[in-house]
Motif scaffolding. Structure first.
Motif, PDB file in Angstrom:
ATOM      1  N   THR A  81     -16.709  88.770 143.007  1.00 57.70           N
ATOM      2  CA  THR A  81     -17.218  89.920 142.252  1.00 57.70           C
ATOM      3  C   THR A  81     -18.715  89.765 142.025  1.00 57.70           C
ATOM      4  O   THR A  81     -19.268  88.659 142.053  1.00 57.70           O
ATOM      5  CB  THR A  81     -16.527  90.049 140.880  1.00 57.70           C
ATOM      6  OG1 THR A  81     -16.719  88.831 140.128  1.00 57.70           O
ATOM      7  CG2 THR A  81     -15.042  90.314 141.019  1.00 57.70           C
ATOM      8  N   ASN A  82     -19.345  90.896 141.800  1.00 52.78           N
ATOM      9  CA  ASN A  82     -20.738  90.936 141.383  1.00 52.78           C
ATOM     10  C   ASN A  82     -20.743  91.430 139.944  1.00 52.78           C
ATOM     11  O   ASN A  82     -20.341  92.562 139.684  1.00 52.78           O
ATOM     12  CB  ASN A  82     -21.535  91.896 142.277  1.00 52.78           C
ATOM     13  CG  ASN A  82     -23.002  91.982 141.889  1.00 52.78           C
ATOM     14  OD1 ASN A  82     -23.416  91.466 140.852  1.00 52.78           O
ATOM     15  ND2 ASN A  82     -23.796  92.642 142.713  1.00 52.78           N
ATOM     16  N   THR A 134     -16.751  96.097 136.676  1.00 54.83           N
ATOM     17  CA  THR A 134     -16.978  96.672 138.002  1.00 54.83           C
ATOM     18  C   THR A 134     -16.893  98.189 137.950  1.00 54.83           C
ATOM     19  O   THR A 134     -17.690  98.900 138.565  1.00 54.83           O
ATOM     20  CB  THR A 134     -15.964  96.110 139.009  1.00 54.83           C
ATOM     21  OG1 THR A 134     -16.185  94.707 139.163  1.00 54.83           O
ATOM     22  CG2 THR A 134     -16.105  96.781 140.365  1.00 54.83           C
ATOM     23  N   SER A 142     -15.405  94.731 144.745  1.00 49.20           N
ATOM     24  CA  SER A 142     -14.813  93.419 144.496  1.00 49.20           C
ATOM     25  C   SER A 142     -13.673  93.199 145.468  1.00 49.20           C
ATOM     26  O   SER A 142     -13.103  94.149 146.015  1.00 49.20           O
ATOM     27  CB  SER A 142     -14.307  93.304 143.043  1.00 49.20           C
ATOM     28  OG  SER A 142     -13.419  94.370 142.725  1.00 49.20           O
ATOM     29  N   GLN A 169     -10.522  88.096 135.094  1.00 50.87           N
ATOM     30  CA  GLN A 169     -10.408  89.037 136.209  1.00 50.87           C
ATOM     31  C   GLN A 169     -10.227  90.475 135.718  1.00 50.87           C
ATOM     32  O   GLN A 169     -10.714  91.408 136.348  1.00 50.87           O
ATOM     33  CB  GLN A 169      -9.254  88.626 137.122  1.00 50.87           C
ATOM     34  CG  GLN A 169      -9.567  87.373 137.932  1.00 50.87           C
ATOM     35  CD  GLN A 169      -8.407  86.943 138.801  1.00 50.87           C
ATOM     36  OE1 GLN A 169      -7.286  86.788 138.326  1.00 50.87           O
ATOM     37  NE2 GLN A 169      -8.659  86.751 140.079  1.00 50.87           N
ATOM     38  N   HIS A 178     -10.077  90.711 145.787  1.00 56.09           N
ATOM     39  CA  HIS A 178      -9.158  89.776 145.149  1.00 56.09           C
ATOM     40  C   HIS A 178      -8.104  89.368 146.172  1.00 56.09           C
ATOM     41  O   HIS A 178      -7.558  90.220 146.881  1.00 56.09           O
ATOM     42  CB  HIS A 178      -8.482  90.409 143.940  1.00 56.09           C
ATOM     43  CG  HIS A 178      -9.443  90.998 142.954  1.00 56.09           C
ATOM     44  ND1 HIS A 178     -10.297  90.227 142.203  1.00 56.09           N
ATOM     45  CD2 HIS A 178      -9.694  92.284 142.609  1.00 56.09           C
ATOM     46  CE1 HIS A 178     -11.033  91.022 141.425  1.00 56.09           C
ATOM     47  NE2 HIS A 178     -10.681  92.268 141.663  1.00 56.09           N
ATOM     48  N   SER A 182     -10.996  85.646 143.584  1.00 54.36           N
ATOM     49  CA  SER A 182     -11.843  86.823 143.387  1.00 54.36           C
ATOM     50  C   SER A 182     -13.269  86.565 143.834  1.00 54.36           C
ATOM     51  O   SER A 182     -13.821  85.478 143.626  1.00 54.36           O
ATOM     52  CB  SER A 182     -11.865  87.233 141.910  1.00 54.36           C
ATOM     53  OG  SER A 182     -10.620  87.687 141.477  1.00 54.36           O
ATOM     54  N   ASP A 242     -13.645  91.519 134.732  1.00 51.64           N
ATOM     55  CA  ASP A 242     -14.442  91.884 135.902  1.00 51.64           C
ATOM     56  C   ASP A 242     -14.061  93.256 136.429  1.00 51.64           C
ATOM     57  O   ASP A 242     -14.927  94.028 136.874  1.00 51.64           O
ATOM     58  CB  ASP A 242     -14.259  90.841 137.004  1.00 51.64           C
ATOM     59  CG  ASP A 242     -14.875  89.497 136.643  1.00 51.64           C
ATOM     60  OD1 ASP A 242     -15.699  89.456 135.712  1.00 51.64           O
ATOM     61  OD2 ASP A 242     -14.513  88.492 137.285  1.00 51.64           O
ATOM     62  N   GLY A 243     -12.756  93.583 136.402  1.00 52.97           N
ATOM     63  CA  GLY A 243     -12.328  94.900 136.864  1.00 52.97           C
ATOM     64  C   GLY A 243     -12.930  96.014 136.030  1.00 52.97           C
ATOM     65  O   GLY A 243     -13.374  97.047 136.564  1.00 52.97           O
ATOM     66  N   ASN A 275      -8.827  98.101 139.487  1.00 47.20           N
ATOM     67  CA  ASN A 275      -9.671  97.103 140.167  1.00 47.20           C
ATOM     68  C   ASN A 275      -9.154  95.686 139.993  1.00 47.20           C
ATOM     69  O   ASN A 275      -9.674  94.758 140.626  1.00 47.20           O
ATOM     70  CB  ASN A 275     -11.097  97.156 139.617  1.00 47.20           C
ATOM     71  CG  ASN A 275     -11.808  98.457 139.906  1.00 47.20           C
ATOM     72  OD1 ASN A 275     -11.407  99.221 140.777  1.00 47.20           O
ATOM     73  ND2 ASN A 275     -12.873  98.731 139.173  1.00 47.20           N
TER      74      ASN A 275
END
Length: 697
Positions: free
Chosen positions: A89-90, A640, A172, A633, A174, A87, A636-637, A624
Motif C-alpha cells: 500500500t501507499n 486508500t 493497493s 489493513q 493484498h 499487502s 489502509d483500506g 479495499n
C-alpha cells in the motif's frame, strides 16, 4: 467500460457453494448465550504457526526496494508466522500512475511486474479464478477478487485482491496466495472419504452419531463434490468438496470442506478437514407507495433515547421513508412495478416477522398494514414483549430498510452484494432479502446475523432480554439492530460478495465495524466526541449513560475510554478485540466531524460533512480490505479510499487520528491470527507537518 470475457482460460469464473457467517452481539457485559472465540471459531494453524518465523527473501527485498523508488512511502505488511507478504500500500496515494484500459488488465499487469515483491512466482499467478469484480459508482474504484487454484482445486481463502481507481491507478494489492504451491502439497488424491471427514467433524463437535455417515456418488471433476448422508448432525444437507488449505510458506494440506448447520440452529460451521488424517483444521461459525410506520425513527436509539420517556409511547408516525434510489418501488415491492405486493411487513429488502417458536418461518397470521400500508400498531412498554409483537416487528422492518437505503448511497449496492429480492437489473445475484426474526425463541439476551454469499438469504435473529421484568425487547433497540445488520455489510464487502469467510481470524474487526455502525446511525447533531456512548443500554436496562455491552463506553476522552491498538492484548475474541477497533474508528470519525461538521442527512453520500465523509471512506475502505485482515489493513483500506475522494484532503487527518490511537505507520500488527500488536504513533512523512499543526490545536 468494456468487460473482458472471463468464461474461459485462466480467468474463468466459477460458482462455489455457500458458506455462512453469523455475527453475534454478546460481549463481556451481556448475559452469555454463546461463548467467545474458543467455542465459536477454531483454526489449528494459529497454534501450529505460533513459533514459526519466516524472513523475507533477497528477491523480495530487492523488488520492494525497486518499487519504493517510485513509491517512496511504500508500506509492506509481512506475516512472519506464515511467511507471506499480505499487502502493498501507499499510505498517501496510489502504487502506480494513471493508465487507461480495463482494471483487470491493469491490475494483473502490475502484480506480474511486482510479483517478486509479493514473494510470488510465475506459476503462482498461472491459475486464477475471478470470484468477484465490484465497481463502485460513488467512488469510481474497481475491487478485483481472484482466487488461487491448483489442479482444479480452490485454495481456501487463497485470495488476491487488487484495487484500481477510476483513473487506472493501482491503489493497493493484498495477497493470501501461497507461493510454490506445487511443492507445498503432497498430492490431490484424498486418503479419506468425505464421509470419513464428517465423522471427524462429529468427533470434533462432541456429537455421537447413531449411524455411520455414507458418501453418495461424487460429482465428476477435481473437487469430487460429494453429498454425505448423515443423521443427527446437520439440519441442512452436507455437500463436501476437496480444497487446498494453505498452512504456511512451503506447506499446504488437501482438505474436505463443507458446512454443518447444528441441530439447535445456533451455528452454521464452515469446516475444513484433513483428507489424510481426518483432523479438523478450521471451524468458523458463520451464524453474524404511500406508507407509514409508527417507530422509533433514525437516529432514535431506543425508547429511552427520546421523549416522552417510558412508559409513555415515544414513537412517531413516519411517512414515505423509502429512498427513491435504493428502493425505487418502495419497501413492499418485489416485482419492480408500481404497487405493493405485500401489506405485511415484507418487501424487496427484508421480510420481518415474529419467530417466538424458533422454527425460522413466518407465522400463519402476520401484522397487516392494510392496503394503505399504514403500519400503526399499539405498544405498552409496561407489558411483556408478547403484548406488542406487531409494533416490534414494525420497528425491526423499518430499521432494516433504513440501513439498506442509507448504505446503498455509500456503495453497498447490488453489485457489492446487498440484500434484495429483485436487483432491478443493477447487477448482483438477488433473491437474498433479510429474514428478520423478531422476538426469536432461539435464545435470550443476544442477537445474531447469518450471512451467506450473494444470492442466498441472510437471517437476523433478535431476542428478548431478561435483564428486568417484564423483559426488554431487542427489536426496540436500534443500536442492536444496526449492529447485527452491520455483520451482513462487512461480510459481503470484505473479500467480495461471493466470499463471506473473510472475518474469522483472531485480529478481525467485525464486531467493531458493527459497533461503529451503531454509533453512526444513532449519532445526533448535539453529540460531542468526549461524551460516552454505550451500545445496547436499553436491552440491558441501563440508563442512556450506561456502559452497555462493552467494557468501556466509546469516547474520544481518555478519561472515559483508555484503549489503544495494543489494548487488544488479552481481550476476548471477537467481541473484546472488535470493541477496540470500534474505538479507533470512533476517534477517526470525530477527527472528521470536528473539522467538517455534522449532517443529519445520511443519504447524501457526496456531502462534505465529517460523518458523511467517514461513511464514504469506510464503505469503500471495506471493499479495499483483504481477506482475514489485521486492524492496520482495514486502516489502509479506509485511507486508500480517502486518497481518491474529496480531493484526498482527509488523508493526513485520518493518519493523525489513527496514529494517535496507536495505529500509525510504525504499528506492528502481530499478524492476522495475532492479538499482541505493538502501538505505533508515527505518520507518513508527507503528513508530518499536518500532524504537528494538529497537535498544537
Amino acid at each position: 467500460m468494456q468487460e473482458h470475457d472471463m468464461s474461459s482460460g485462466p480467468y474463468r469464473r466459477r460458482l462455489f457453494h455457500a458458506v455462512f457467517l453469523v455475527g453475534t452481539l454478546s460481549g463481556s457485559a451481556a448475559m452469555a448465550v454463546h461463548s467467545e472465540e474458543g467455542v465459536r471459531n477454531y483454526d489449528a494453524r494459529d497454534a501450529y504457526n505460533a513459533q514459526a518465523r519466516f524472513g523475507i527473501s533477497s528477491a523480495q527485498t530487492s523488488s520492494q526496494a525497486a518499487l519504493r523508488q517510485a513509491v517512496p512511502e511504500l508500506m509492506v505488511e509481512f506475516d512472519e508466522s506464515n511467511g507471506l507478504v499480505r499487502s502493498l500500500t501507499n499510505p498517501v496515494g496510489a502504487l502506480s500512475d494513471p493508465r487507461s484500459g480495463d482494471p483487470m488488465a491493469i491490475g494483473l499487469d502490475f502484480v506480474q511486474k511486482h510479483r517478486d515483491a509479493l514473494g510470488l512466482g510465475l506459476n503462482d499467478l498461472a491459475n486464477l479464478e475471478v470470484t468477484d469484480r465490484v465497481y463502485s459508482k460513488v467512488s469510481g474504484t474497481t475491487n478485483l477478487y481472484l482466487r488461487q487454484t491448483y489442479r482444479g482445486l480452490p485454495v481456501y481463502n487463497g485470495q488476491l485482491q487488487i484495487n484500481v481507481d477510476r483513473d487506472g491507478r493501482v491503489l493497493s494489492v493484498h495477497s493470501d496466495f501461497l507461493p510454490a504451491l506445487e511443492s507445498s502439497l503432497a498430492g490431490t488424491t484424498p486418503r479419506l472419504s468425505a464421509a470419513d471427514a464428517v465423522v471427524g467433524v462429529a468427533k470434533h463437535l462432541g456429537v455421537r452419531l447413531s449411524a455411520a455417515p455414507q458418501s453418495l456418488k461424487a460429482e465428476p471433476g477435481a473437487r469430487q463434490r460429494t453429498r454425505v448422508a448423515v443423521e443427527g448432525l446437520s439440519t441442512e444437507p452436507i455437500d463436501a468438496e476437496l480444497a487446498v488449505l494453505p498452512v504456511r510458506r512451503g506447506e499446504a494440506r488437501l482438505v474436505w470442506r463443507f458446512q454443518v448447520h447444528t441441530l439447535d440452529t445456533d451455528h452454521a460451521y464452515d469446516v475444513t478437514v484433513d483428507a489424510s488424517t481426518g483432523e479438523v483444521w478450521t471451524r468458523f461459525d458463520w451464524v453474524a407507495a404511500d406508507d407509514a410506520y409508527r417507530v422509533y425513527p433514525m437516529p432514535v436509539e431506543s425508547p429511552n433515547h427520546t421523549t416522552p420517556l417510558p412508559p409513555a409511547d415515544g414513537r412517531v408516525l413516519v411517512s414515505n421513508p423509502a429512498n427513491a434510489t435504493a428502493s425505487p418501488y418502495g419497501w413492499h415491492d418485489t416485482n419492480g412495478a408500481a404497487g405493493a405486493e405485500y401489506t405485511t411487513l415484507r418487501g424487496n429488502n427484508v421480510h420481518a416477522y415474529e419467530d417466538t417458536n424458533n422454527d425460522g418461518l413466518p407465522p400463519a397470521v402476520q401484522p397487516d398494514c392494510t392496503s394503505l400500508i399504514h403500519c400503526d400498531f399499539p405498544i405498552t412498554l409496561t407489558g411483556a414483549p408478547s403484548t406488542y409483537i406487531p409494533a416490534a416487528v414494525t420497528n425491526l422492518f423499518y430499521w432494516n430498510n433504513i440501513i439498506h437505503d442509507v448504505q446503498y448511497q455509500y456503495g453497498f449496492d447490488e453489485a457489492s452484494g446487498n440484500f434484495q429480492v429483485n436487483n432491478y437489473g443493477r447487477g448482483g445475484a438477488g433473491n437474498d432479502d433479510v429474514r428478520a426474526e423478531a422476538q426469536d425463541g432461539g435464545g435470550m439476551n443476544n442477537a445474531n446475523f447469518m450471512t451467506p454469499p450473494d444470492g442466498q438469504r441472510p437471517r437476523m435473529q433478535m431476542y428478548r432480554w431478561n435483564t428486568v421484568t417484564p423483559n426488554k425487547d431487542g427489536d426496540l433497540d436500534a443500536g442492536i439492530i444496526v449492529h447485527e445488520y452491520g455483520h451482513g455489510i462487512s461480510n459481503r464487502l470484505v473479500g467480495g460478495p461471493s466470499n463471506v469467510s473473510c472475518l474469522s481470524n483472531r485480529q478481525q474487526p467485525g464486531e467493531g465495524i458493527s459497533d461503529f455502525l451503531s454509533l453512526f446511525y444513532t449519532a445526533k447533531a448535539t453529540d460531542t466526541g468526549a461524551q460516552g456512548r454505550g451500545v445496547g443500554t436499553y436491552a440491558l436496562n441501563q440508563p442512556t449513560t450506561g456502559v452497555g455491552i462493552r467494557p468501556q463506553r466509546y469516547s474520544t476522552s481518555s478519561a472515559v475510554n483508555t484503549w489503544t491498538y495494543a489494548s487488544i492484548n488479552g481481550m476476548a475474541v471477537p467481541h473484546g478485540v472488535g470493541a477496540v477497533f470500534a474505538q479507533g474508528m470512533w476517534e477517526a470519525y470525530w477527527a472528521l466531524v470536528n473539522h467538517h461538521g455534522f449532517s443529519a442527512n445520511l443519504y447524501d453520500a457526496t456531502g462534505t460533512a465529517g460523518n458523511q465523509r467517514m461513511m464514504l471512506y469506510f464503505t469503500q475502505g471495506l471493499k479495499n480490505t483483504p481477506c482475514s485482515p489485521t486492524f492496520t489493513q482495514v486502516r489502509d483500506g479506509i485511507i486508500t479510499a480517502a486518497t481518491t475522494l474529496h480531493g484526498g484532503e482527509d488523508v493526513c487527518r485520518l493518519w493523525t487520528a489513527f496514529a494517535a490511537f496507536g495505529m500509525g505507520t510504525n504499528a506492528v500488527s502481530s499478524g492476522s491470527g495475532g492479538t499482541t500488536p505493538t502501538n505505533g504513533f508515527a505518520v507518513p512523512a508527507a503528513c508530518a507537518a499536518f500532524s504537528a499543526t494538529a497537535a498544537k490545536l
